[in-house]
Write a protein that holds these residues in place. Structure first.
Motif, PDB file in Angstrom:
ATOM      1  N   SER A   1       0.865  -1.185   0.000  1.00 27.61           N
ATOM      2  CA  SER A   1       0.000   0.000   0.000  1.00 27.61           C
ATOM      3  C   SER A   1       0.894   1.225   0.000  1.00 27.61           C
ATOM      4  O   SER A   1       1.726   1.391   0.890  1.00 27.61           O
ATOM      5  N   THR A   2       0.725   2.056  -1.011  1.00 27.87           N
ATOM      6  CA  THR A   2       1.553   3.266  -1.110  1.00 27.87           C
ATOM      7  C   THR A   2       0.645   4.460  -1.378  1.00 27.87           C
ATOM      8  O   THR A   2      -0.548   4.298  -1.628  1.00 27.87           O
ATOM      9  N   LYS A   3       1.222   5.643  -1.323  1.00 27.79           N
ATOM     10  CA  LYS A   3       0.460   6.867  -1.565  1.00 27.79           C
ATOM     11  C   LYS A   3       0.888   7.527  -2.876  1.00 27.79           C
ATOM     12  O   LYS A   3       2.082   7.611  -3.179  1.00 27.79           O
ATOM     13  N   LEU A   4      -0.114   7.951  -3.634  1.00 34.56           N
ATOM     14  CA  LEU A   4       0.148   8.752  -4.831  1.00 34.56           C
ATOM     15  C   LEU A   4      -0.848   9.910  -4.808  1.00 34.56           C
ATOM     16  O   LEU A   4      -2.057   9.671  -4.786  1.00 34.56           O
ATOM     17  N   ASN A   5      -0.328  11.127  -4.783  1.00 32.58           N
ATOM     18  CA  ASN A   5      -1.184  12.322  -4.706  1.00 32.58           C
ATOM     19  C   ASN A   5      -2.199  12.211  -3.566  1.00 32.58           C
ATOM     20  O   ASN A   5      -3.371  12.538  -3.727  1.00 32.58           O
ATOM     21  N   GLY A   6      -1.741  11.684  -2.413  1.00 34.62           N
ATOM     22  CA  GLY A   6      -2.588  11.630  -1.221  1.00 34.62           C
ATOM     23  C   GLY A   6      -3.552  10.465  -1.171  1.00 34.62           C
ATOM     24  O   GLY A   6      -4.259  10.285  -0.182  1.00 34.62           O
ATOM     25  N   LYS A   7      -3.610   9.661  -2.236  1.00 36.26           N
ATOM     26  CA  LYS A   7      -4.525   8.514  -2.238  1.00 36.26           C
ATOM     27  C   LYS A   7      -3.749   7.198  -2.232  1.00 36.26           C
ATOM     28  O   LYS A   7      -2.630   7.131  -2.739  1.00 36.26           O
ATOM     29  N   THR A   8      -4.367   6.163  -1.653  1.00 32.72           N
ATOM     30  CA  THR A   8      -3.692   4.871  -1.584  1.00 32.72           C
ATOM     31  C   THR A   8      -3.697   4.184  -2.942  1.00 32.72           C
ATOM     32  O   THR A   8      -4.748   4.055  -3.573  1.00 32.72           O
ATOM     33  N   VAL A   9      -2.540   3.747  -3.380  1.00 30.68           N
ATOM     34  CA  VAL A   9      -2.464   2.896  -4.574  1.00 30.68           C
ATOM     35  C   VAL A   9      -1.655   1.654  -4.251  1.00 30.68           C
ATOM     36  O   VAL A   9      -0.730   1.701  -3.445  1.00 30.68           O
ATOM     37  N   HIS A  10      -2.043   0.554  -4.852  1.00 32.48           N
ATOM     38  CA  HIS A  10      -1.395  -0.731  -4.582  1.00 32.48           C
ATOM     39  C   HIS A  10      -0.299  -1.002  -5.603  1.00 32.48           C
ATOM     40  O   HIS A  10      -0.497  -0.831  -6.806  1.00 32.48           O
ATOM     41  N   LEU A  11       0.823  -1.432  -5.079  1.00 30.47           N
ATOM     42  CA  LEU A  11       1.996  -1.697  -5.912  1.00 30.47           C
ATOM     43  C   LEU A  11       2.450  -3.135  -5.697  1.00 30.47           C
ATOM     44  O   LEU A  11       2.727  -3.542  -4.563  1.00 30.47           O
ATOM     45  N   LEU A  12       2.512  -3.895  -6.776  1.00 35.91           N
ATOM     46  CA  LEU A  12       2.982  -5.279  -6.677  1.00 35.91           C
ATOM     47  C   LEU A  12       4.491  -5.330  -6.831  1.00 35.91           C
ATOM     48  O   LEU A  12       5.066  -4.579  -7.626  1.00 35.91           O
ATOM     49  N   GLY A  13       5.120  -6.214  -6.061  1.00 30.86           N
ATOM     50  CA  GLY A  13       6.549  -6.464  -6.220  1.00 30.86           C
ATOM     51  C   GLY A  13       6.775  -7.954  -6.379  1.00 30.86           C
ATOM     52  O   GLY A  13       6.168  -8.752  -5.654  1.00 30.86           O
ATOM     53  N   TYR A  14       7.600  -8.338  -7.348  1.00 34.13           N
ATOM     54  CA  TYR A  14       7.876  -9.764  -7.579  1.00 34.13           C
ATOM     55  C   TYR A  14       9.357 -10.075  -7.387  1.00 34.13           C
ATOM     56  O   TYR A  14      10.208  -9.205  -7.571  1.00 34.13           O
ATOM     57  N   PHE A  15       9.616 -11.324  -7.003  1.00 30.65           N
ATOM     58  CA  PHE A  15      10.971 -11.887  -6.905  1.00 30.65           C
ATOM     59  C   PHE A  15      11.797 -11.266  -5.777  1.00 30.65           C
ATOM     60  O   PHE A  15      13.012 -11.157  -5.879  1.00 30.65           O
TER      61      PHE A  15
END
Ligand code: AMP
Ligand code: ZN
Ligand code: FE
Ligand code: FE
Length: 276
Positions: A64-78
């Motif tokens: 869970s990260t923030k972009l322009n004050g809103k939560t956006v989900h970021l996937l990370g692999y490996f």
């Protein structure tokens, strides 16, 4: 067929890591990524069992990260093996900030007149207690008729009970994943902005080091899928995809096929695994 987006009981799914491995084999998947929210514990736990059962298990995470004050989900692999050591330490700090948010959320709900303690919520959520567990307690105690009502009336970002949590900026999330030897993919992009507004946002993410994008997802219809694939090509991002399976809490979403239309070919994973 593969599935690169799924959750276990280590975050907000309802199947244990081993049960999810079994479910993937039953569904006939050639590979499965466990991508729990802000933790690698479910993946780590599933590794020996998946090896024993012969499932190609992929290390994933959904930050869970923030972009322009809103939560956006970021996937990370490996994010696996020695290069990921620092990333894992950083994750523990993030988990501490979640616990701190939970403490303040319990107080906030008490201020709003609800008799709810952190302890009873943590009994349901364990190490990854989150808002869905608060919602379950609120429903069980009769304060709301449904889980969704708990979010609408209290827990949603726009609702009166919302308590903010320290979340990393999207750029930092991407950088941490890259430094940990992983590859970053923006999750279900249609939830961030309308398709026609995504181009500039995705350009910024690519400039920050993002090298993949979730093209296939339960929320994406054929139009979204085609548009996202075009974006992927324009910015040289590798397509990723998965059902976002959570078990019983999202009963309409099946492992591998999502609400029915998903079919993610193994070639997606082969390409993701190619050296950058
Ligand atoms: P947390 O990470 O504890 O802040 O909880 C986030 C989770 O709560 C998300 O992954 C969703 O499952 C759920 N959630 C957040 N907002 C809503 C909403 N408006 N309606 C239903 N579920 C939501
Ligand atoms: Zn989730
Ligand atoms: Fe998500
Ligand atoms: Fe997810």
């Amino acid at each position: 067929m593969i599935d690169l987006h799924s959750h276990t009981t280590e975050s907000d799914g309802t199947l244990s890591p081993a049960e999810l491995v079994d479910a993937a084999l039953t569904a006939g998947l050639e590979a499965l990524a466990i991508s729990d929210h802000d933790t690698l514990t479910g993946f780590d736990e599933a590794v020996p069992y998946a090896r024993q059962r012969g499932l190609d298990l992929v290390c994933g995470i959904e930050l869970s990260t923030k972009l322009n004050g809103k939560t956006v989900h970021l996937l990370g692999y490996f994010l696996w093996g020695s290069p990921s050591g620092e990333f894992r330490t950083w994750l523990h700090d993030m988990q501490e900030s979640r616990r701190d948010r939970n403490r303040r959320l319990a107080v906030r709900l008490q201020e709003l007149g609800l008799d709810i303690t952190l302890e009873e919520v943590e009994q349901r959520g364990g190490r990854m207690t989150g808002r869905p567990h608060f919602a379950k307690v609120m429903k069980a105690k009769g304060y709301v008729p449904t889980i969704q009502a708990a979010f609408d009336d209290y827990l949603d970002e726009s609702a009166k009970g919302y308590v903010d949590r320290l979340e990393p900026q999207l750029k930092e999330g991407i950088e941490r994943i890259v430094q940990g030897g992983g590859i970053a993919s923006i999750a279900h992009p249609v939830r961030i902005a309308p398709l026609n507004q995504l181009r500039d946002l995705v350009a910024g993410m690519a400039a920050d080091g993002m090298r993949a994008i979730e093209v296939y997802h339960s929320d994406h219809g054929p139009d979204a899928e085609a548009e996202l694939m075009a974006l992927a090509q324009d910015f040289n991002l590798r397509p990723t995809g998965g059902s976002d399976f959570h078990g019983d809490v999202k009963p309409n979403i099946q492992l591998g096929t999502g609400p029915g239309h998903l079919r993610i070919p193994k070639s997606v994973l082969d390409r993701l695994r190619e050296p950058l």
